[in-house]
Design a protein around this motif. Structure first.
Motif, PDB file in Angstrom:
ATOM      1  N   MET A  52      43.249  45.535   0.455  1.00 57.30           N
ATOM      2  CA  MET A  52      42.648  46.771   0.959  1.00 57.30           C
ATOM      3  C   MET A  52      41.175  46.524   1.274  1.00 57.30           C
ATOM      4  O   MET A  52      40.454  45.901   0.500  1.00 57.30           O
ATOM      5  CB  MET A  52      42.793  47.880  -0.085  1.00 57.30           C
ATOM      6  N   ASP A  53      40.733  47.019   2.439  1.00 54.01           N
ATOM      7  CA  ASP A  53      39.340  46.836   2.831  1.00 54.01           C
ATOM      8  C   ASP A  53      38.403  47.599   1.908  1.00 54.01           C
ATOM      9  O   ASP A  53      38.731  48.690   1.429  1.00 54.01           O
ATOM     10  CB  ASP A  53      39.133  47.332   4.270  1.00 54.01           C
ATOM     11  N   LEU A  54      37.226  47.028   1.701  1.00 53.65           N
ATOM     12  CA  LEU A  54      36.211  47.718   0.917  1.00 53.65           C
ATOM     13  C   LEU A  54      35.604  48.872   1.722  1.00 53.65           C
ATOM     14  O   LEU A  54      35.625  48.842   2.957  1.00 53.65           O
ATOM     15  CB  LEU A  54      35.126  46.742   0.493  1.00 53.65           C
ATOM     16  N   PRO A  55      35.051  49.883   1.062  1.00 48.59           N
ATOM     17  CA  PRO A  55      34.599  51.094   1.760  1.00 48.59           C
ATOM     18  C   PRO A  55      33.570  50.864   2.862  1.00 48.59           C
ATOM     19  O   PRO A  55      33.540  51.609   3.841  1.00 48.59           O
ATOM     20  CB  PRO A  55      33.994  51.945   0.632  1.00 48.59           C
ATOM     21  N   LEU A  56      32.724  49.842   2.709  1.00 48.79           N
ATOM     22  CA  LEU A  56      31.653  49.633   3.691  1.00 48.79           C
ATOM     23  C   LEU A  56      31.937  48.488   4.662  1.00 48.79           C
ATOM     24  O   LEU A  56      31.034  48.042   5.376  1.00 48.79           O
ATOM     25  CB  LEU A  56      30.323  49.399   2.964  1.00 48.79           C
ATOM     26  N   LYS A  57      33.189  48.046   4.714  1.00 50.46           N
ATOM     27  CA  LYS A  57      33.522  47.010   5.685  1.00 50.46           C
ATOM     28  C   LYS A  57      33.242  47.533   7.094  1.00 50.46           C
ATOM     29  O   LYS A  57      33.562  48.663   7.435  1.00 50.46           O
ATOM     30  CB  LYS A  57      34.989  46.613   5.576  1.00 50.46           C
ATOM     31  N   GLY A  58      32.626  46.673   7.899  1.00 49.65           N
ATOM     32  CA  GLY A  58      32.294  47.067   9.262  1.00 49.65           C
ATOM     33  C   GLY A  58      30.887  47.603   9.417  1.00 49.65           C
ATOM     34  O   GLY A  58      30.409  47.789  10.540  1.00 49.65           O
ATOM     35  N   ILE A  59      30.198  47.846   8.297  1.00 49.70           N
ATOM     36  CA  ILE A  59      28.804  48.304   8.339  1.00 49.70           C
ATOM     37  C   ILE A  59      27.896  47.073   8.385  1.00 49.70           C
ATOM     38  O   ILE A  59      27.954  46.214   7.513  1.00 49.70           O
ATOM     39  CB  ILE A  59      28.459  49.180   7.124  1.00 49.70           C
ATOM     40  N   LYS A  60      27.073  47.009   9.395  1.00 53.07           N
ATOM     41  CA  LYS A  60      26.175  45.859   9.582  1.00 53.07           C
ATOM     42  C   LYS A  60      24.758  46.250   9.195  1.00 53.07           C
ATOM     43  O   LYS A  60      24.212  47.235   9.688  1.00 53.07           O
ATOM     44  CB  LYS A  60      26.223  45.408  11.045  1.00 53.07           C
ATOM     45  N   VAL A  61      24.164  45.460   8.307  1.00 50.61           N
ATOM     46  CA  VAL A  61      22.833  45.744   7.784  1.00 50.61           C
ATOM     47  C   VAL A  61      21.906  44.574   8.099  1.00 50.61           C
ATOM     48  O   VAL A  61      22.210  43.424   7.749  1.00 50.61           O
ATOM     49  CB  VAL A  61      22.873  45.965   6.250  1.00 50.61           C
ATOM     50  N   ILE A  62      20.787  44.862   8.751  1.00 48.42           N
ATOM     51  CA  ILE A  62      19.751  43.850   8.965  1.00 48.42           C
ATOM     52  C   ILE A  62      18.721  44.039   7.856  1.00 48.42           C
ATOM     53  O   ILE A  62      18.036  45.058   7.796  1.00 48.42           O
ATOM     54  CB  ILE A  62      19.095  43.982  10.351  1.00 48.42           C
ATOM     55  N   ASP A  63      18.640  43.050   6.989  1.00 45.73           N
ATOM     56  CA  ASP A  63      17.916  43.178   5.721  1.00 45.73           C
ATOM     57  C   ASP A  63      16.610  42.390   5.768  1.00 45.73           C
ATOM     58  O   ASP A  63      16.611  41.167   5.619  1.00 45.73           O
ATOM     59  CB  ASP A  63      18.828  42.667   4.598  1.00 45.73           C
ATOM     60  N   PHE A  64      15.510  43.123   5.970  1.00 43.91           N
ATOM     61  CA  PHE A  64      14.188  42.487   6.026  1.00 43.91           C
ATOM     62  C   PHE A  64      13.414  42.818   4.751  1.00 43.91           C
ATOM     63  O   PHE A  64      12.208  43.015   4.777  1.00 43.91           O
ATOM     64  CB  PHE A  64      13.452  43.000   7.270  1.00 43.91           C
ATOM     65  N   THR A  65      14.122  42.913   3.626  1.00 48.86           N
ATOM     66  CA  THR A  65      13.501  43.301   2.366  1.00 48.86           C
ATOM     67  C   THR A  65      13.054  42.079   1.573  1.00 48.86           C
ATOM     68  O   THR A  65      13.466  40.945   1.852  1.00 48.86           O
ATOM     69  CB  THR A  65      14.450  44.146   1.505  1.00 48.86           C
ATOM     70  N   GLN A  66      12.255  42.337   0.540  1.00 49.01           N
ATOM     71  CA  GLN A  66      11.746  41.246  -0.295  1.00 49.01           C
ATOM     72  C   GLN A  66      11.580  41.733  -1.726  1.00 49.01           C
ATOM     73  O   GLN A  66      11.594  42.929  -2.000  1.00 49.01           O
ATOM     74  CB  GLN A  66      10.403  40.747   0.255  1.00 49.01           C
ATOM     75  N   TYR A  67      11.436  40.777  -2.626  1.00 48.40           N
ATOM     76  CA  TYR A  67      11.288  41.057  -4.058  1.00 48.40           C
ATOM     77  C   TYR A  67      12.479  41.867  -4.577  1.00 48.40           C
ATOM     78  O   TYR A  67      13.606  41.418  -4.486  1.00 48.40           O
ATOM     79  CB  TYR A  67       9.940  41.728  -4.347  1.00 48.40           C
ATOM     80  N   GLN A  68      12.258  43.081  -5.110  1.00 48.30           N
ATOM     81  CA  GLN A  68      13.350  43.751  -5.825  1.00 48.30           C
ATOM     82  C   GLN A  68      13.757  45.108  -5.273  1.00 48.30           C
ATOM     83  O   GLN A  68      14.936  45.347  -5.026  1.00 48.30           O
ATOM     84  CB  GLN A  68      12.993  43.901  -7.314  1.00 48.30           C
ATOM     85  N   GLN A  69      12.814  46.018  -5.088  1.00 48.60           N
ATOM     86  CA  GLN A  69      13.185  47.376  -4.698  1.00 48.60           C
ATOM     87  C   GLN A  69      14.084  47.395  -3.462  1.00 48.60           C
ATOM     88  O   GLN A  69      15.185  47.951  -3.473  1.00 48.60           O
ATOM     89  CB  GLN A  69      11.932  48.222  -4.437  1.00 48.60           C
ATOM     90  N   GLY A  70      13.613  46.789  -2.380  1.00 50.12           N
ATOM     91  CA  GLY A  70      14.393  46.795  -1.144  1.00 50.12           C
ATOM     92  C   GLY A  70      15.661  45.984  -1.244  1.00 50.12           C
ATOM     93  O   GLY A  70      16.720  46.395  -0.748  1.00 50.12           O
ATOM     94  N   THR A  71      15.578  44.822  -1.896  1.00 48.39           N
ATOM     95  CA  THR A  71      16.749  43.944  -1.965  1.00 48.39           C
ATOM     96  C   THR A  71      17.879  44.564  -2.789  1.00 48.39           C
ATOM     97  O   THR A  71      19.046  44.338  -2.509  1.00 48.39           O
ATOM     98  CB  THR A  71      16.370  42.577  -2.562  1.00 48.39           C
ATOM     99  N   VAL A  72      17.534  45.349  -3.808  1.00 47.92           N
ATOM    100  CA  VAL A  72      18.566  46.029  -4.593  1.00 47.92           C
ATOM    101  C   VAL A  72      19.263  47.092  -3.742  1.00 47.92           C
ATOM    102  O   VAL A  72      20.485  47.261  -3.819  1.00 47.92           O
ATOM    103  CB  VAL A  72      17.963  46.659  -5.864  1.00 47.92           C
ATOM    104  N   GLY A  73      18.496  47.797  -2.912  1.00 48.98           N
ATOM    105  CA  GLY A  73      19.103  48.801  -2.045  1.00 48.98           C
ATOM    106  C   GLY A  73      20.162  48.220  -1.138  1.00 48.98           C
ATOM    107  O   GLY A  73      21.259  48.785  -0.981  1.00 48.98           O
TER     108      GLY A  73
END
Length: 386
Positions: free
Chosen positions: A1-22
């Motif tokens: 079974m596909d996971l709920p967010l399959k097909g969602i594309k995220v461009i992740d320009f985060t660093q350290y912790q706060q953004g990367t955890v999101g």
């Protein structure tokens, strides 16, 4: 079974912790999170070591780009065209100067959901200041509550402002995705360290707003029918009890051989006034027992209680293993290692469990998916764009 967010594309320009955890929370549940990192060195979180980077970047793909070069920026713009989410947690204004602000990216893709993590929010006198976890804890009020009376105002041992800020960014991303299903429009989502900590302390802040009195530091939590404190047993190990209501409190007193109707502790106000006497009386009894014996005594009275664990005890706890809060994976370089798992479970699906990517591990793969030919990728590498 596909996971709920399959097909969602995220461009992740985060660093350290706060953004990367999101973005980590999205990756765990099937989103394709493409992590943008500087060539050769990677994002700054890598310098903190494997544990730090693994905890915040599992299940992502890594692409290395020199974003100061125009061809590097062109790669990002091409990736953004069909992306669902773009995420960054730079100091306010930095992403805009690099050409990756919300206005610029929404012009390319009006449906883009733009996550931005900040220290203090995007308005007000502190909006342009940089922020790390400790300042979020300090200005969010949680440091003023931690520890016994008279103790220094110190950050909590874990980065709760960063982690909670990341949770709020992930939560905001899901809200914006749902809203986009109805409206067809993207939007900016913002969460700050300061605001997230204020939300984390919750009712304690609300209590101050209504009463005008700050709870501050205390040896125990007493109020609104609640009594909670940490006690040390005879073997030097600590445990905690928490009761709600008079009957539950009297169960603790009974277990410890105290008079349930002792006038010194009869009301919440009297308990606060005599809290040192109360804790000393309880510890006087439990100091003759081991922690396990103390918990068994309290358990027989159906008192809510638990051991205070160090990290080694957490890792060895059978309850942790039973619920798969920590799991073992095969790391490509380190071999078998135990890692954090996503703590949320769904009835029909489990979150992904995997390693954080090696630096630039997926650069060619992602660029080919974006339409670059092998020849074009070779030129980009020769020109040190990737």
């Amino acid at each position: 079974m596909d996971l709920p967010l399959k097909g969602i594309k995220v461009i992740d320009f985060t660093q350290y912790q706060q953004g990367t955890v999101g973005t980590l929370l999205l990756a765990d549940w099937g989103a394709d999170v493409i992590k943008l990192e500087p060539r050769l060195v990677g994002e700054p979180g890598r310098a903190a070591g494997l544990a730090y980077y693994q905890a915040h970047n599992r299940n992502k793909r890594s692409v290395t780009i020199d974003l100061k070069k125009e061809k590097g920026k062109e790669i990002v713009y091409r990736l953004v065209k069909d992306a669902d989410i773009f995420a960054q947690n730079f100091r306010p204004g930095v992403a805009e100067r690099l050409g990756f602000g919300y206005e610029a990216l929404s012009a390319i893709n009006p449906k883009i959901i733009y996550l931005t993590g900040s220290g203090f929010g995007l308005k007000g006198p502190w909006k342009d200041r940089p922020g790390f976890d400790a300042v979020g804890q300090a200005m969010g009020g949680i440091m003023s509550l931690a520890g016994p009376p008279g103790s220094p105002d110190l950050p909590i041992g874990a980065a709760v402002a960063d982690q909670t800020g990341g949770f709020m960014l992930g939560y905001g991303a899901l809200l914006a995705l749902i809203d986009r299903q109805r409206t067809g429009k993207g939007q900016m989502v913002e969460a700050s360290l300061m605001g997230s900590v204020i939300g984390l302390i919750g009712w304690v802040m609300q209590d101050y707003l209504l009463s005008g009195q700050s709870r501050g530091k205390t040896r125990a939590r007493v109020g609104s029918g609640v009594f909670s404190c940490t006690l040390r047993a005879g073997d030097g190990k600590s445990f905690i009890i928490q009761t709600f209501g008079k009957a539950a409190k009297e169960k603790v007193f009974k277990a410890a051989g105290l008079e349930p109707k002792d006038p010194r502790f009869e009301t919440g106000e009297k308990m606060r006034q005599n809290i040192d006497e109360l804790i000393d009386a309880l510890e006087g009894f439990f100091s003759t027992k081991t922690r396990d014996e103390s918990l068994e005594i309290l358990g027989k009275e159906d008192v809510v209680c638990a051991p205070v664990y160090n990290l080694a005890e957490v890792a060895a706890e059978p309850q942790v293993a039973a619920n798969e809060y920590l799991v073992e994976i095969e790391h490509p370089k380190e071999g078998k290692i135990r890692i954090l798992n996503n703590p949320v479970t769904l009835g029909m699906q489990k979150a992904r469990v995997g390693a954080a990517p090696e630096l630039g591990q997926h650069t060619d793969e992602v660029l080919k998916e974006a339409g670059y030919s092998e020849e074009e990728i070779a030129v980009l590498r020769k020109e040190e764009v990737i």
